[in-house]
Enzyme design. Structure first.
Site, PDB file in Angstrom:
ATOM      1  CB  SER A   1     123.447 -27.627 101.374  1.00 28.36           C
ATOM      2  OG  SER A   1     122.276 -28.254 100.909  1.00 28.36           O
ATOM      3  CB  SER A   2     122.093 -32.877 102.154  1.00 32.58           C
ATOM      4  OG  SER A   2     120.847 -32.265 101.865  1.00 32.58           O
ATOM      5  CB  CYS A   3     121.827 -29.734  97.478  1.00 28.67           C
ATOM      6  SG  CYS A   3     122.786 -28.218  97.575  1.00 28.67           S
TER       7      CYS A   3
ATOM      8  CE1 TYR B   1     123.012 -22.471  99.008  1.00 31.36           C
ATOM      9  CE2 TYR B   1     122.559 -24.820  99.240  1.00 31.36           C
ATOM     10  CZ  TYR B   1     122.819 -23.586  99.810  1.00 31.36           C
ATOM     11  OH  TYR B   1     122.903 -23.463 101.183  1.00 31.36           O
TER      12      TYR B   1
ATOM     13  CE  LYS C   1     126.117 -23.124 101.064  1.00 34.03           C
ATOM     14  NZ  LYS C   1     126.650 -22.286 102.168  1.00 34.03           N
TER      15      LYS C   1
ATOM     16  CG  HIS D   1     113.944 -25.494 101.820  1.00 37.50           C
ATOM     17  ND1 HIS D   1     114.581 -24.432 102.422  1.00 37.50           N
ATOM     18  CD2 HIS D   1     114.783 -25.941 100.855  1.00 37.50           C
ATOM     19  CE1 HIS D   1     115.765 -24.249 101.828  1.00 37.50           C
ATOM     20  NE2 HIS D   1     115.906 -25.145 100.887  1.00 37.50           N
TER      21      HIS D   1
END
Length: 313
Positions: free
Chosen positions: A108-110, A137, A141, A180
């Site tokens: 994920s981009s997070c 999260y 990842k 989201h």
């Protein structure tokens, strides 16, 4: 991948995993392996190992994860870090142990720092503090990326990682609190229109910028990477363009046909100021997104209307 290769899509009922499954079917892959959560709990190490020992898939798309928006990440931090670490550890290890040829881990981009350079290159990973609202999260990842790299270095396992930007599209989660931003806004505007409301309340200032990738583009990109990329470095998957949350809200209001005003709840968090992917690595490999934002929002809203009776509050 040969068309008759045994391919396991973990998380096939989710937004990302479902897109991979659809794309594989479109391309003529016939030996596809899926399991629901009721059939296989990926948090259970013994069950995962037994599954891989029995089925021995050749290729694995690891799209299974516990996911949610800002509210869910804040409310359930223990579950987000525990379950995601367990899922990816069990699947990656068992895939290697039982002879899978290749695995693609979906992140994920997070994973990027809160104040990462924009657009965010893969090289800025671990270069600064994470966004506090989703660090549980994100850390899970990041661990998945590092696990794939470690298994490649130590065991020669062809494990690759892809980091998608914000996803949307048919099959999304439209829960008003745990979803989201895009599906939440689609539902808010639709229900406000149905009730005849004069306003819709949007979280935060509306100033943060976000990039949105249609899930069918994601599925196409992940199958492309499985076929065309083998490397230790992970790959960003996005469109290379972004909009403010306010601009997104205005677009959704127009698509839905809501005629009231948009107001802001400034007590709610904004999250990361901007998250735009640097997709030059993926572009250089020969892939780019095809579905525009307006087209994608219209398609997603049509799907929402057709399926809204099955949604939970």
């Amino acid at each position: 991948m040969q068309r008759d290769a045994k391919i396991y899509v973990a998380g096939h009922r989710g937004l990302a995993g479902g897109s991979v499954l659809r794309r594989l079917r479109q391309l003529g892959y016939s030996n596809l392996l899926t399991k629901t959560h009721a059939d296989l709990d990926l948090v259970d190490q013994n069950s995962v190992d037994a599954f891989f020992a029995a089925e021995k898939p050749e290729y694995v798309f690891l799209a299974a994860a516990k996911v949610g928006g800002i509210h869910a990440n804040n409310a359930y931090p223990a579950e987000f870090i525990r379950d995601n670490l367990a899922i990816q550890t069990n699947v990656i290890h068992s895939a290697w142990k039982h002879g899978a040829k290749k695995l693609l881990f979906l992140g994920s981009s997070c994973i990027y720092p809160k104040h990462a350079p924009q657009p965010m290159p893969e090289s800025c990973l671990l270069s600064g503090p994470l966004e506090p609202t989703n660090e549980w999260y994100a850390i899970a990842k990041i661990a998945g990326i590092k696990m794939c790299q470690a298994y490649r270095r130590q065991y020669g396992f062809d494990a690759i990682s892809a980091m998608p930007t914000n996803l949307y599209g048919p099959g999304d989660n439209f829960h008003l609190e745990n979803s989201h931003v895009m599906p939440a806004l689609i539902r808010k505007f639709h229900e406000a229109k149905a009730r005849g409301d004069r306003e819709v309340v949007m979280w935060g200032t509306g100033a943060p910028r976000r990039e949105f990738l249609h899930v069918d583009d994601l599925g196409d990109a992940l199958v492309f990477l499985m076929d065309n990329y083998s490397g230790e470095d992970f790959v960003n998957v996005g469109v290379g363009d972004d909009v403010t949350i306010r601009e997104l809200a205005e677009l959704i209001r127009e698509v839905v046909g809501f005629e009231g005003v948009i107001t802001q709840d400034l007590r709610k968090p904004d999250g990361t100021p901007r998250k735009l992917m640097d997709v030059s690595r993926l572009t250089a490999l020969g892939w780019s997104a095809r579905i525009g934002l307006r087209e994608g929002v219209k398609e997603t809203y049509r799907w929402f209307i057709e399926n809204q009776d099955g949604f939970r509050r």
